[in-house]
Design a protein around this motif. Structure first.
Motif, PDB file in Angstrom:
ATOM      1  N   LEU A 176     -91.908   0.661 -66.543  1.00 46.90           N
ATOM      2  CA  LEU A 176     -90.573   0.395 -66.010  1.00 46.90           C
ATOM      3  C   LEU A 176     -90.643   0.056 -64.527  1.00 46.90           C
ATOM      4  O   LEU A 176     -90.015  -0.902 -64.066  1.00 46.90           O
ATOM      5  CB  LEU A 176     -89.665   1.606 -66.233  1.00 46.90           C
ATOM      6  N   ARG A 215     -82.333  -6.217 -69.297  1.00 46.64           N
ATOM      7  CA  ARG A 215     -82.442  -6.239 -70.766  1.00 46.64           C
ATOM      8  C   ARG A 215     -83.239  -7.446 -71.232  1.00 46.64           C
ATOM      9  O   ARG A 215     -84.072  -7.337 -72.146  1.00 46.64           O
ATOM     10  CB  ARG A 215     -81.052  -6.253 -71.389  1.00 46.64           C
ATOM     11  N   LEU A 241     -91.695  -1.312 -73.800  1.00 43.04           N
ATOM     12  CA  LEU A 241     -90.349  -0.891 -73.442  1.00 43.04           C
ATOM     13  C   LEU A 241     -89.357  -1.365 -74.491  1.00 43.04           C
ATOM     14  O   LEU A 241     -89.502  -2.455 -75.042  1.00 43.04           O
ATOM     15  CB  LEU A 241     -89.949  -1.442 -72.072  1.00 43.04           C
ATOM     16  N   TRP A 281     -84.914  -1.158 -75.722  1.00 43.12           N
ATOM     17  CA  TRP A 281     -83.548  -1.150 -75.184  1.00 43.12           C
ATOM     18  C   TRP A 281     -82.595  -0.763 -76.304  1.00 43.12           C
ATOM     19  O   TRP A 281     -82.769  -1.146 -77.459  1.00 43.12           O
ATOM     20  CB  TRP A 281     -83.173  -2.539 -74.661  1.00 43.12           C
ATOM     21  N   LEU A 338     -90.879   3.874 -73.588  1.00 43.85           N
ATOM     22  CA  LEU A 338     -89.558   4.191 -73.052  1.00 43.85           C
ATOM     23  C   LEU A 338     -88.537   3.286 -73.720  1.00 43.85           C
ATOM     24  O   LEU A 338     -88.765   2.085 -73.860  1.00 43.85           O
ATOM     25  CB  LEU A 338     -89.526   3.977 -71.530  1.00 43.85           C
ATOM     26  N   VAL A 339     -87.409   3.864 -74.141  1.00 42.10           N
ATOM     27  CA  VAL A 339     -86.287   3.096 -74.678  1.00 42.10           C
ATOM     28  C   VAL A 339     -85.132   3.224 -73.685  1.00 42.10           C
ATOM     29  O   VAL A 339     -84.555   4.303 -73.528  1.00 42.10           O
ATOM     30  CB  VAL A 339     -85.852   3.599 -76.067  1.00 42.10           C
ATOM     31  N   ILE A 340     -84.833   2.141 -72.988  1.00 41.61           N
ATOM     32  CA  ILE A 340     -83.798   2.179 -71.953  1.00 41.61           C
ATOM     33  C   ILE A 340     -82.422   2.241 -72.605  1.00 41.61           C
ATOM     34  O   ILE A 340     -82.115   1.490 -73.537  1.00 41.61           O
ATOM     35  CB  ILE A 340     -83.905   0.947 -71.041  1.00 41.61           C
ATOM     36  N   ALA A 341     -81.596   3.162 -72.106  1.00 37.41           N
ATOM     37  CA  ALA A 341     -80.239   3.340 -72.618  1.00 37.41           C
ATOM     38  C   ALA A 341     -79.290   2.454 -71.820  1.00 37.41           C
ATOM     39  O   ALA A 341     -78.958   2.747 -70.670  1.00 37.41           O
ATOM     40  CB  ALA A 341     -79.826   4.803 -72.507  1.00 37.41           C
ATOM     41  N   THR A 392     -77.229   2.758 -67.864  1.00 36.31           N
ATOM     42  CA  THR A 392     -77.933   2.005 -66.829  1.00 36.31           C
ATOM     43  C   THR A 392     -76.948   1.112 -66.095  1.00 36.31           C
ATOM     44  O   THR A 392     -76.253   0.308 -66.706  1.00 36.31           O
ATOM     45  CB  THR A 392     -79.056   1.167 -67.472  1.00 36.31           C
ATOM     46  N   GLY A 424     -83.632   6.248 -69.521  1.00 33.49           N
ATOM     47  CA  GLY A 424     -84.304   5.884 -70.763  1.00 33.49           C
ATOM     48  C   GLY A 424     -84.862   7.089 -71.476  1.00 33.49           C
ATOM     49  O   GLY A 424     -85.165   8.123 -70.875  1.00 33.49           O
ATOM     50  N   TRP A 425     -85.046   6.951 -72.806  1.00 31.39           N
ATOM     51  CA  TRP A 425     -85.563   8.016 -73.659  1.00 31.39           C
ATOM     52  C   TRP A 425     -87.022   7.743 -74.022  1.00 31.39           C
ATOM     53  O   TRP A 425     -87.434   6.595 -74.164  1.00 31.39           O
ATOM     54  CB  TRP A 425     -84.768   8.078 -74.969  1.00 31.39           C
ATOM     55  N   TYR A 426     -87.792   8.804 -74.221  1.00 29.28           N
ATOM     56  CA  TYR A 426     -89.145   8.641 -74.752  1.00 29.28           C
ATOM     57  C   TYR A 426     -89.534   9.863 -75.562  1.00 29.28           C
ATOM     58  O   TYR A 426     -89.288  10.996 -75.161  1.00 29.28           O
ATOM     59  CB  TYR A 426     -90.168   8.385 -73.639  1.00 29.28           C
TER      60      TYR A 426
END
Length: 345
Positions: free
Chosen positions: A179, A277, A286, A288, A305-308, A312, A323-325
């Motif tokens: 990221l 995005r 990564l 999204w 990482l999954v960006i929320a 954001t 982001g979640w992981y």
């Protein structure tokens, strides 16, 4: 509304053109949270280019089989598991398993990469025992000063070269570094602060018990615990162009799986969420989501990482990225990816 977030990680093709005809042979030393998760991913079809040829763990065979078959986080393994005659048998596949506290006494001849998942390979003599046993290379599942270098997929894997003892950094570093590299390319990071909201781990007691740190002596399943993280230091190591620009802290929370990164960055130029995005869509590690997800929705996701998207947002040159992981599943997926790259080096 879809039940999964929009982005899905693309498999990393670790085998190069000259060696893709045969599966990479790996061994697992330390059959704990990461070791068992690595094996789950291999045996459930995520990595058919990998063959696990040996496991070593100091726990008895019946305990190893039991903990692999029944997992409190990921649920029961979807197939028959048993242990007998020095082998872990999974869906009819027999994997030799040894129980030596000194790995150098185990025969690892023919192993392309040993995955050291013990968490204790911090000195050179311990980290290199896999080489002494016959493995061509060793990948350590965590930060280690004994490693020749630290590699994070999506950040500095192009520097891997022919290193024989490599650290895969930490789960949070794997979430943060790709990221940070992406944001620096898009907007130029002047300075940033990252807080990881991290689920409890085996380093914490279940109830209050003495540890080296007062706060981390408190019951991990009972309180939110402010503490430190190695991620900022490790980002300095894998992304030297950002050295000294990113600080970090952690809060351990009473959740069994899935952690989060909350990064606030001051950029040289604004970056919109739309631009972020679009850039994430080209990333291997990564993801999204535009959905209002909670941590349990991200369990067993393979991304680093999954960006929320809903969390954001930016104001002028300041951007907040949340982001979640899955700190076990995603990290284990990166172990396999880096091991595949090492085997081809």
């Amino acid at each position: 509304m879809r039940g999964r977030s929009e982005g899905r990680v693309r498999p990393i093709e670790g085998r190069c053109a000259r060696c893709h005809t045969s599966a990479m042979r790996i061994a697992i030393n330390g059959f704990g949270r990461i070791g068992r998760t690595v094996l789950r991913q291999v045996l459930t079809g995520a990595r058919q280019d990998i063959d696990v040829v040996r496991i070593n763990d100091i726990a008895p065979l019946d305990m190893c089989a039991y903990l692999f078959a029944f997992d409190s986080t990921f649920g029961p393994f979807p197939g028959e598991v048993s242990g007998a005659d020095g082998h872990l048998s999974v869906m009819g596949r027999r994997i030799p398993i040894s129980h030596s506290p000194d790995l150098s006494s185990v025969d690892l001849a023919g192993v392309d990469v040993l995955l050291d998942c013990t968490g204790i390979a911090r000195s050179s003599d311990v980290a290199r025992r896999g080489l002494a046993a016959g493995a061509a290379k060793v990948l350590i599942s965590g930060p280690s000063p004994a490693a020749e270098m630290t590699v994070v997929l999506g950040a500095n894997e192009d520097m891997l070269g022919g290193a024989r003892v490599v650290s895969n950094a930490s789960c949070t570093t794997n979430a943060l570094a790709p990221l940070a590299k992406l944001l620096h390319r898009l907007g130029g990071i002047e300075r940033a602060h990252m807080t990881t909201i991290h689920c409890y781990t085996n380093s914490q007691p279940m109830v209050d018990a003495p540890r080296g740190d007062y706060a981390r002596s408190r019951g991990g399943a009972q309180s939110m615990v402010p503490t430190t993280t190695s991620a900022a230091h490790l980002v300095d190591e894998v992304l030297p162009e950002l050295a000294g620009r990113i600080s970090g802290a952690a809060v351990r929370v009473p959740v069994a799986s899935v952690s989060a990164v909350d990064l606030v960055a001051q950029l040289e130029r604004p970056v919109s969420t739309e631009a972020l995005r679009a850039a994430v869509a080209d990333s291997h590690v990564l993801g999204w989501t535009g959905l209002p997800l909670v941590s349990s929705d991200l369990r067993a996701r393979p991304e680093s990482l999954v960006i929320a998207g809903p969390e954001t947002r930016g104001i002028d040159n300041q951007l907040r990225v949340f982001g979640w992981y899955d700190n076990e599943w995603g990290f284990s997926a990166r172990m396999l990816d880096i091991a595949a790259l090492m085997a081809c080096g």
